[in-house]
Design an enzyme around this catalytic site. Structure first.
Site, PDB file in Angstrom:
ATOM      1  N   ARG A  61      -8.539  19.470  30.573  1.00  0.00           N
ATOM      2  CA  ARG A  61      -9.510  19.714  29.482  1.00  0.00           C
ATOM      3  C   ARG A  61      -8.781  20.273  28.260  1.00  0.00           C
ATOM      4  O   ARG A  61      -8.433  21.444  28.215  1.00  0.00           O
ATOM      5  CB  ARG A  61     -10.573  20.694  29.957  1.00  0.00           C
ATOM      6  CG  ARG A  61     -11.563  21.104  28.901  1.00  0.00           C
ATOM      7  CD  ARG A  61     -12.509  20.002  28.512  1.00  0.00           C
ATOM      8  NE  ARG A  61     -13.436  19.670  29.593  1.00  0.00           N
ATOM      9  CZ  ARG A  61     -14.200  18.563  29.587  1.00  0.00           C
ATOM     10  NH1 ARG A  61     -14.145  17.701  28.582  1.00  0.00           N
ATOM     11  NH2 ARG A  61     -15.006  18.318  30.607  1.00  0.00           N
ATOM     12  N   GLN A  80     -16.592   8.506  33.986  1.00  0.00           N
ATOM     13  CA  GLN A  80     -16.553   8.572  32.528  1.00  0.00           C
ATOM     14  C   GLN A  80     -15.132   8.372  31.998  1.00  0.00           C
ATOM     15  O   GLN A  80     -14.171   8.868  32.573  1.00  0.00           O
ATOM     16  CB  GLN A  80     -17.088   9.950  32.095  1.00  0.00           C
ATOM     17  CG  GLN A  80     -16.900  10.272  30.641  1.00  0.00           C
ATOM     18  CD  GLN A  80     -18.130  10.897  30.010  1.00  0.00           C
ATOM     19  OE1 GLN A  80     -19.234  10.366  30.087  1.00  0.00           O
ATOM     20  NE2 GLN A  80     -17.934  12.038  29.379  1.00  0.00           N
ATOM     21  N   ARG A  85      -6.458   8.732  32.556  1.00  0.00           N
ATOM     22  CA  ARG A  85      -6.223  10.170  32.346  1.00  0.00           C
ATOM     23  C   ARG A  85      -6.080  10.918  33.675  1.00  0.00           C
ATOM     24  O   ARG A  85      -5.687  12.074  33.691  1.00  0.00           O
ATOM     25  CB  ARG A  85      -7.347  10.791  31.491  1.00  0.00           C
ATOM     26  CG  ARG A  85      -8.732  10.745  32.101  1.00  0.00           C
ATOM     27  CD  ARG A  85      -9.760  11.417  31.185  1.00  0.00           C
ATOM     28  NE  ARG A  85     -11.114  11.328  31.718  1.00  0.00           N
ATOM     29  CZ  ARG A  85     -12.145  12.028  31.271  1.00  0.00           C
ATOM     30  NH1 ARG A  85     -11.982  12.861  30.260  1.00  0.00           N
ATOM     31  NH2 ARG A  85     -13.347  11.891  31.785  1.00  0.00           N
ATOM     32  N   HIS A 152      -8.193  11.031  22.722  1.00  0.00           N
ATOM     33  CA  HIS A 152      -9.342  11.944  22.652  1.00  0.00           C
ATOM     34  C   HIS A 152      -8.855  13.351  22.284  1.00  0.00           C
ATOM     35  O   HIS A 152      -8.926  14.286  23.089  1.00  0.00           O
ATOM     36  CB  HIS A 152      -9.980  11.919  24.048  1.00  0.00           C
ATOM     37  CG  HIS A 152     -11.282  12.631  24.213  1.00  0.00           C
ATOM     38  ND1 HIS A 152     -11.513  13.923  23.799  1.00  0.00           N
ATOM     39  CD2 HIS A 152     -12.436  12.227  24.802  1.00  0.00           C
ATOM     40  CE1 HIS A 152     -12.753  14.282  24.123  1.00  0.00           C
ATOM     41  NE2 HIS A 152     -13.320  13.262  24.731  1.00  0.00           N
ATOM     42  N   ASP A 197     -21.914  14.680  18.622  1.00  0.00           N
ATOM     43  CA  ASP A 197     -21.288  13.689  19.507  1.00  0.00           C
ATOM     44  C   ASP A 197     -21.514  12.310  18.884  1.00  0.00           C
ATOM     45  O   ASP A 197     -22.529  11.664  19.137  1.00  0.00           O
ATOM     46  CB  ASP A 197     -21.896  13.799  20.919  1.00  0.00           C
ATOM     47  CG  ASP A 197     -21.105  13.018  21.961  1.00  0.00           C
ATOM     48  OD1 ASP A 197     -20.195  12.258  21.570  1.00  0.00           O
ATOM     49  OD2 ASP A 197     -21.405  13.173  23.160  1.00  0.00           O
ATOM     50  N   GLU A 256     -11.288  11.970  17.545  1.00  0.00           N
ATOM     51  CA  GLU A 256     -10.675  11.026  18.474  1.00  0.00           C
ATOM     52  C   GLU A 256     -10.485   9.681  17.784  1.00  0.00           C
ATOM     53  O   GLU A 256     -11.399   9.202  17.110  1.00  0.00           O
ATOM     54  CB  GLU A 256     -11.585  10.870  19.695  1.00  0.00           C
ATOM     55  CG  GLU A 256     -12.088  12.196  20.242  1.00  0.00           C
ATOM     56  CD  GLU A 256     -13.230  12.045  21.241  1.00  0.00           C
ATOM     57  OE1 GLU A 256     -13.331  10.981  21.865  1.00  0.00           O
ATOM     58  OE2 GLU A 256     -14.020  12.989  21.380  1.00  0.00           O
TER      59      GLU A 256
END
Ligand code: BG6
Length: 285
Positions: A61, A80, A85, A152, A197, A256
């Site tokens: 994170r 997701q 990643r 991101h 968002d 991002e």
């Protein structure tokens, strides 16, 4: 001293520590994830959550997660933001140029989800007084390959309440907090007073983060990217995320760069797609 050191990072995961004349940085093989970048004389550029997990199978994170081959949570996909990643990448090459720029190149090991060897994925990051990252997808198969991608990036900031994100005025965005409806950004600068968002589409332009609290401007320049996603979870979502501190939303913003939603890429057989992002910063006082 300029160079790369191999270390054991958090959770026992392998990481590289990169030192140049201008900066220090860290990159984990887990996710090919840049977790740290600091230019001398400035605070760290990237936010990393104090609550982040460092375990195989789950994302880190903060820093720069690589999102591929899908963005978000389409109904027909498991999980997701794709899976690279969460994969362990391999170091392919380290280069140091005469002028002291250090570059690391990582490769995703052949992945059954990517038609094994047909789709290859590489990530090159050059460290100097800023950071330049290139995410490269090659389609070696005989069929077209469609995907979304995104770097991101979580930026470390002084205070979200006085932050301004500039460069998206007039751009259409999909508002994830309002059923992904299409809207137009009318403001000269995005300011934050609640959760944001948004996937801004058809925008190849550079974005600037004006951090008044830290008296710093951060520039995000890009090529091969038609989308910019802006995200801050704010209070309720911060509390709902197990790997994110309740107050940390005040010290971060995600800007991002990638190709998402209608900007997804369809790569012809033999095609190469390069997504490049250059991050730089400067004190404003
Ligand atoms: C952003 C999305 O890019 O990533 C948000 O737009 C999402 O909707 C955020 O919450 C974090 O996603 P994740 O999977 O890393 O928790």
């Amino acid at each position: 001293m300029t160079g790369v050191t191999f270390l054991t990072g958090s959770g026992g995961l392998p990481k590289l520590e990169i030192t140049t004349a201008w900066s220090t940085a860290e990159i984990y093989l887990h996710g090919a994830h840049v977790t740290y970048f600091q230019k001398r004389g400035e605070p760290p550029l990237l936010f990393l959550s104090d609550q982040s997990r460092f375990e195989s199978g789950v994302p880190i994170r903060g820093g720069i997660p690589i999102i591929f081959p899908w963005f978000g949570k389409p109904a027909d996909k498991p999980g997701q933001h794709g899976f690279v990643r969460n994969r362990s990448w391999t170091l392919k090459e380290i280069k140091t140029t005469d002028d002291g720029i250090v570059t690391t190149r990582l490769i995703l090991p052949p992945d059954p989800e990517l038609r094994a060897d047909d789709i290859t994925v590489e990530y090159e990051v050059a460290f100097s007084d800023g950071l330049s990252a290139e995410f490269i997808v090659t389609n070696k198969s005989a069929q077209a390959y469609a995907f979304e991608n995104c770097l991101h990036t979580y930026f470390a900031i002084g205070d979200i309440h006085s932050l301004r994100v500039v460069g998206l005025q007039g751009v259409t965005y999909l508002d994830a907090l309002d059923g992904h409806q299409r809207k137009t950004e009318t403001a000269e600068a995005i300011r934050f007073a609640g959760e944001v968002d948004r996937a801004y589409v058809n925008t190849p332009h550079r974005v600037e983060i004006h951090d008044t609290a830290r008296q710093r401007v951060i520039r995000v320049e890009k090529t091969g990217s038609a989308s910019t996603v802006v995200w801050n979870p704010w209070i309720a979502k911060a509390k709902a995320m197990a790997d994110f501190g309740n107050e940390e939303y005040q010290r971060m913003v995600c800007v991002e760069s990638g190709n998402v939603a209608k900007n997804q890429i369809t790569l012809a057989p033999g095609g190469i797609a390069s997504l490049k992002v250059k991050l730089s910063s400067e004190a404003t006082a």
